[in-house]
Design an enzyme around this catalytic site. Structure first.
Site: not given
Ligand code: PLP
Length: 403
Positions: A59, A112, A184, A209
């Site tokens: 973990r 997001y 991010d 992604k």
């Molecule tokens: C810019 C961005 N950050 C974070 C996330 C969240 O990612 P996850 O789906 O892997 O939790 C997304 C999901 O689409 C995103 O587009």
């Protein structure tokens, strides 16, 4: 293996990868073990205390994940990285590491939907508050800082409107107030943008992604200073059980090898798509940092090595037109994700950003006619032909009632 002089494409492949000393295997082995044996009790105690390197329980980390973390840290030019179970685990984990009951976050306005939801629903239950601010306006950001503001959280380019924020200027401003900056970097990957080099404290990724790039893993990364990452590993990821697993780490190690090739092709295809849409009579606005008309085009050229694979645009005629358009697409698939080899399309107002109340999302330009288009790796001519036929299928295209 690590060589600081390597160019990005070489570093992506070779960093943290040495042939197995026993077998000579070039590809890193998958180690799925949860438990790790120690020669004696003192070694076990030293490992738990962090006085001796090693893994003690799945973990908190794993040798396959450790290889991947070393690679990601090197690519982002950070001291250390933490692999976690999703992008949201990375975002929530990084925020929780710097925030306690009574603290405040300044967050970029178009962010997001999951990050917005975390900051407006779960975080307030633990006494954390947030304000959403237009971070293209440094004065507005400074005015939003409160005595209890601990974090400036930004996403650049933003999801879905591709607003580009000045990481260096925002970091300088925030640091002047003793505030940490979390970025991010999902849309860019370290291939196109390295926020830590611009002054940010922490980078978070949805590796679901582009980093994995094949639509078959959900994962996230946090990159930053060693002491912060170790705190997050032990006290956040470990305690909340947000760990990545070895099999997914292996898939990401494999997907990552082609990051450069893929990202370059995504960028090239997206540029062609943006130019096509920009001249189309059924579209009222195209959001793409590579277009000279984008309000932060000059900043994007300075800050980013490429403009990314996402193009967002406004279809004239609102929700009905947007629905007709995406329903008519034959190659592009209606999907929540992005950054995959397949072209994926979605309607933010009813899909990824549906958790944001309509009046709020309209302030962020997330209108009913907005479409987010994740340009895939197919031939650009086929992607554009698909767009062309779907736009032609919108009923009453070009009539005044649809303006
Ligand atoms: C810019 C961005 N950050 C974070 C996330 C969240 O990612 P996850 O789906 O892997 O939790 C997304 C999901 O689409 C995103 O587009």
């Amino acid at each position: 293996m690590k060589n600081n002089k390597w160019k990005m494409d070489t570093a992506i492949i070779h960093t943290a990868q040495t042939p197995c000393q026993k077998t000579g295997a070039v590809v890193s082995a998958v180690v799925p073990a949860v438990a790790y044996a120690f020669p004696d009790a003192d070694s076990a105690a030293a490992c738990v205390a962090g006085e001796r390197a090693g893994t003690y329980y799945g973990r908190y980390g794993n040798p396959t994940i450790a290889t991947l973390e070393e690679k990601i840290a090197a690519l982002e030019n950070g001291e250390a990285a933490l692999g976690v179970s999703s992008g949201m685990a990375a975002i929530s984990g990084a925020l929780l590491a710097f925030l306690q009951h009574g603290d405040h976050v300044v967050c970029t306005r178009d962010v997001y939907g999951g990050s917005y939801k975390f900051l407006t629903s779960l975080a307030p239950r633990y006494g954390i508050s947030a304000d959403f601010v237009d971070c293209t306006n440094l004065q507005a950001v400074e005015q939003a800082f409160l005595p209890n503001t601990k974090v400036l959280y930004i996403e650049t380019p933003s999801n879905p409107c591709l607003t580009v924020l000045d990481i260096a200027a925002l970091s300088k401003l925030a640091h002047g107030h003793g505030i940490r900056v979390i970025v991010d970097n999902t849309f860019m990957t370290p291939y196109l943008q390295r926020p830590l080099e611009l002054g940010a404290d922490v980078v978070v990724h949805s590796a679901t992604k582009y980093i994995n790039g094949h639509g078959d893993v959900i994962a996230g990364f946090i990159v930053g200073k060693n002491e912060h990452i170790q705190f997050m590993r032990k006290n956040i990821m470990g305690d909340l059980g947000q760990n990545l697993n070895a099999w997914d780490a292996f898939l990401i190690l494999r997907g990552l090898k082609t990051l450069g090739l893929r990202v370059r092709q995504h960028c090239q295809n997206a540029e062609e798509v943006a130019r096509f849409l920009d001249n189309h009579p059924a579209i009222s606005h195209v959001y793409y940092p590579g277009l000279a008309s984008h309000p932060q085009h000059e900043l994007a050229k300075r800050q980013m090595r490429g403009m990314g694979g996402i193009v967002s645009f406004e279809v004239k005629g609102g929700y009905e037109a947007a629905k007709s358009f995406i329903n008519a697409l034959r190659l592009a698939m209606i999907s929540f994700s992005l950054g995959d080899p397949e072209t994926l399309v979605q309607h933010p107002a009813s899909m990824t950003h549906a958790s944001i109340p309509a009046e709020e999302r309209l302030k962020f330009n997330i209108t009913d006619g907005l479409i987010r288009f994740s340009t895939g790796l197919e031939d650009a001519q086929d992607i554009i032909a698909d767009l062309e036929q779907a736009l032609a299928a919108i009923p009453m295209m070009g009539t005044a009632s649809r303006e």
